[in-house]
Design an enzyme around this catalytic site. Structure first.
Site, mmCIF file in Angstrom:
data_model
loop_
_atom_site.group_PDB
_atom_site.id
_atom_site.type_symbol
_atom_site.label_atom_id
_atom_site.label_comp_id
_atom_site.label_asym_id
_atom_site.label_seq_id
_atom_site.Cartn_x
_atom_site.Cartn_y
_atom_site.Cartn_z
ATOM 1 N N ALA A 137 60.902 43.981 111.940
ATOM 2 C CA ALA A 137 60.139 44.690 112.970
ATOM 3 C C ALA A 137 59.257 43.706 113.718
ATOM 4 C CB ALA A 137 59.279 45.789 112.336
ATOM 5 N N ARG A 171 61.899 43.084 103.573
ATOM 6 C CA ARG A 171 62.191 43.999 102.464
ATOM 7 C C ARG A 171 63.172 45.094 102.853
ATOM 8 N NH1 ARG A 171 56.347 45.949 100.820
ATOM 9 N NH2 ARG A 171 56.207 45.911 103.084
ATOM 10 N N ARG A 172 63.155 45.513 104.123
ATOM 11 C CA ARG A 172 63.938 46.686 104.534
ATOM 12 C C ARG A 172 65.359 46.274 104.933
ATOM 13 N NH1 ARG A 172 59.478 49.377 108.498
ATOM 14 N NH2 ARG A 172 59.246 47.171 109.059
ATOM 15 N N ASP A 226 61.330 40.517 99.201
ATOM 16 C CA ASP A 226 59.877 40.630 99.312
ATOM 17 C C ASP A 226 59.299 39.230 99.184
ATOM 18 O OD1 ASP A 226 57.159 41.026 99.070
ATOM 19 O OD2 ASP A 226 57.298 42.518 97.461
ATOM 20 N N VAL A 227 58.739 38.688 100.267
ATOM 21 C CA VAL A 227 58.274 37.299 100.219
ATOM 22 C C VAL A 227 57.140 37.095 99.229
ATOM 23 C CG1 VAL A 227 59.019 36.800 102.579
ATOM 24 C CG2 VAL A 227 56.668 37.589 102.161
ATOM 25 N N TYR A 266 41.311 39.962 105.066
ATOM 26 C CA TYR A 266 42.369 39.673 106.035
ATOM 27 C C TYR A 266 42.053 38.374 106.785
ATOM 28 C CZ TYR A 266 45.504 39.809 109.982
ATOM 29 O OH TYR A 266 46.447 39.459 110.923
ATOM 30 N N PRO A 287 47.699 34.794 117.099
ATOM 31 C CA PRO A 287 47.594 35.859 118.098
ATOM 32 C C PRO A 287 46.310 36.667 117.952
ATOM 33 C CG PRO A 287 49.677 35.956 116.860
ATOM 34 C CD PRO A 287 48.741 35.057 116.113
ATOM 35 N N SER A 312 46.122 34.036 112.858
ATOM 36 C CA SER A 312 45.474 35.091 113.641
ATOM 37 C C SER A 312 44.145 34.555 114.144
ATOM 38 C CB SER A 312 45.235 36.328 112.775
ATOM 39 O OG SER A 312 44.397 37.266 113.435
ATOM 40 N N ASN A 327 56.337 34.491 109.379
ATOM 41 C CA ASN A 327 55.786 35.571 110.183
ATOM 42 C C ASN A 327 55.322 36.759 109.347
ATOM 43 O OD1 ASN A 327 55.596 37.476 112.629
ATOM 44 N ND2 ASN A 327 57.246 38.397 111.428
#
Length: 252
Positions: free
Chosen positions: A12, A34-35, A56-57, A149, A179, A136, A83
């Site tokens: 995503a 994961r998906r 799953d990283v 975070y 970002p 970030s 990412n």
């Protein structure tokens, strides 16, 4: 330039957009997330240029197994884009849950380390490679409720800088892209799919898009080999940093 690129969090947002950009420009792409259903959808769209690696990283053994299982044509990684990342909750530190903190540390720090450790020796051995870490602006500037975070993203920046020092004398490059507010599924994950809370940060402003960040990744990776962009901040025009917070006590 083209080769093999591994992108984590490819199911995503920025990761998915990056997978599409690189695959359509002649790269072979390992998409890690994961998906599996999302990855298989990308495989259907991008064809043989894309390899889905469900993983799953934050799981050290799963990462090792995923890289070990790559077919030969995808196994020699030229670029790794770390990412995959997550924000959970938006609470004051005194109100936060350890579960949320653990999730952020496991994904944002450990996941990045596991994937980097898996590919870095091969890059050094062939004296060629590029690691792009997604940090970030939260790793640069403090804000109320940013606690863990922001700390995980500060780790990303400083780990990138220390990698740069360790890699001096090789042609392996490393960059950190930072970002600001970007509209992806990130806020939905942070607020457990609560739509009202997820949309609140974007109200009244134009945030960055996944495509904006992919443009930066593409630009950084395609610089001449003697050029390394070590840190790149990307801000929405509607967002700035510079105010101090004060709590002023009134006299009794």
């Amino acid at each position: 330039m083209s080769g093999v690129i591994c992108i984590t969090g490819a199911s995503a947002g920025i990761g998915q957009a990056a997978a599409k950009r690189f695959a359509t420009h002649g790269w072979r792409v390992v998409g890690m997330a994961r998906r599996l259903d999302r990855l298989e959808g990308l495989k259907n769209e991008l064809g043989d240029a894309f390899y889905p690696a469900a993983c799953d990283v934050g799981d050290r053994d799963a990462v090792a197994d995923a890289f070990a299982a790559l077919p030969p044509e995808f196994a020699d990684i030229d670029v790794l884009v770390n990412n995959a990342g997550v924000g959970k909750g938006l609470d004051l530190a005194q109100d936060a849950t350890l579960d949320d903190w653990d999730v952020m540390i496991q994904t944002n720090i450990n996941g990045l380390l596991y994937c980097t450790h898996a590919v870095l020796p091969g890059m050094v051995a062939k004296n060629h490679g590029f690691i792009v870490n997604l940090g970030s602006i939260a790793g640069e500037y403090n804000y109320k409720t940013g606690n863990v975070y922001g700390a995980t993203k500060a780790f990303v920046k400083h780990f990138t800088q220390n990698l740069k020092a360790d890699l001096l004398g090789t042609m392996v490059r490393v960059s950190c892209i930072e970002p600001g507010l970007t509209r992806t599924e990130f806020q939905q994950v942070r607020f457990d799919r609560d739509e009202a809370k997820s949309e609140a940060p974007y109200r009244g402003i134009t945030p960055l898009t996944a495509g904006d960040i992919v443009e930066a990744i593409w630009w950084v990776v395609n610089q001449p080999e003697h050029v390394t962009v070590t840190t790149l901040e990307i801000w929405p025009t509607d967002l700035a940093n510079g105010t101090f917070a004060f709590h002023r006590r009134t006299s009794d």
